[in-house]
Motif scaffolding. Structure first.
Motif, short mmCIF file in Angstrom:
data_model
loop_
_atom_site.label_atom_id
_atom_site.label_comp_id
_atom_site.label_asym_id
_atom_site.label_seq_id
_atom_site.Cartn_x
_atom_site.Cartn_y
_atom_site.Cartn_z
N UNK A 1 9.42 14.30 27.55
CA UNK A 1 10.39 14.14 28.77
C UNK A 1 11.02 12.70 28.50
N UNK A 2 10.28 11.65 28.42
CA UNK A 2 10.90 10.44 28.12
C UNK A 2 11.88 10.30 27.01
N UNK A 3 11.65 10.94 25.92
CA UNK A 3 12.56 11.03 24.90
C UNK A 3 14.04 11.39 25.36
N UNK A 4 13.67 12.50 25.98
CA UNK A 4 15.11 13.34 26.51
C UNK A 4 15.86 12.64 27.66
N UNK A 5 15.20 11.81 28.33
CA UNK A 5 15.78 10.74 29.30
C UNK A 5 16.31 9.78 28.54
N UNK B 1 12.84 15.13 39.08
CA UNK B 1 11.89 16.45 39.25
C UNK B 1 12.61 17.63 39.30
N UNK B 2 13.85 17.60 39.88
CA UNK B 2 14.39 18.73 40.10
C UNK B 2 15.05 19.33 38.77
N UNK B 3 15.23 18.53 37.86
CA UNK B 3 15.61 18.91 36.35
C UNK B 3 14.60 19.28 35.44
N UNK B 4 13.36 18.78 35.82
CA UNK B 4 12.12 18.97 35.03
C UNK B 4 11.72 20.43 35.02
N UNK B 5 12.15 21.31 34.01
CA UNK B 5 11.93 22.80 34.05
C UNK B 5 10.34 23.13 34.30
N UNK B 6 9.42 22.27 33.53
CA UNK B 6 8.13 22.74 33.67
C UNK B 6 7.28 22.41 35.08
N UNK B 7 7.84 21.28 35.53
CA UNK B 7 7.44 21.06 36.94
C UNK B 7 7.93 22.02 37.78
N UNK B 8 9.42 22.47 37.64
CA UNK B 8 9.87 23.48 38.78
C UNK B 8 9.09 25.00 38.59
#
Length: 162
Positions: free
Chosen positions: A134-138, A147-154
């Motif tokens: 996640x940090x790499x992507x950001x 959090x709304x764009x974090x697919x696994x969280x959604x």
């Protein structure tokens, strides 16, 4: 004691000022339960690794978030990676451990690892690798964590409670 407390307050103000000037601080600041000190540690220790690593597995190896597989003949064993930046590993490990108390996705990954028989340090390293993705992507897109764009969280939020 007053002098020491005054010095600590000065250091806190200096840290906050320097943190505000870092170009990637706003990208990682929304991460769950990161806090000022841990954010500064990640920017200082993990940030340079993210800048120079050619890909995510390279970064995970340098941070110490991936294991080492040793093979000899027909036998293979997976071991802890000792050759890593220990300060980066500690910074990312503290964040991963804290995040599981605020992020349902992180808590779910941690619980899954523990159910598979992993000890706490191993489960935290699994969570470190997941957060490093996640940090790499950001970091490389320049988009702040959302959090709304974090697919696994959604996906986890949409699953029916078991």
């Amino acid at each position: 004691l007053r002098s020491l407390l005054g010095s600590l307050a000065d250091l806190d103000r200096a840290l906050a000022a320097a943190l505000g000037k870092h170009p990637k601080a706003t990208v990682l600041q929304p991460l769950p339960r990161i806090g000022q000190i841990n954010l500064a540690q990640i920017l200082a220790e993990v940030g340079p690794i993210l800048d120079r690593a050619s890909d995510l597995p390279h970064a995970a190896a340098e941070v110490g978030a991936s294991p080492v597989t040793k093979q000899s003949g027909k036998g293979a064993v997976v071991q802890f990676r000792w050759a890593a930046n220990t300060r980066a590993r500690n910074a990312l490990g503290i964040f991963a451990d804290n995040s599981r108390h605020a992020s349902p996705w992180a808590a779910h990954l941690y619980r899954q690892a523990r159910r598979r028989g992993k000890r706490h340090p191993q489960a935290i390293r699994i969570l470190m690798r997941a957060w490093l993705r996640v940090i790499w992507a950001c970091w490389h897109t320049g988009r702040p964590y959302d959090i709304n764009h974090h697919r696994a969280e959604q996906r986890l939020a949409q699953e029916p409670a078991a």
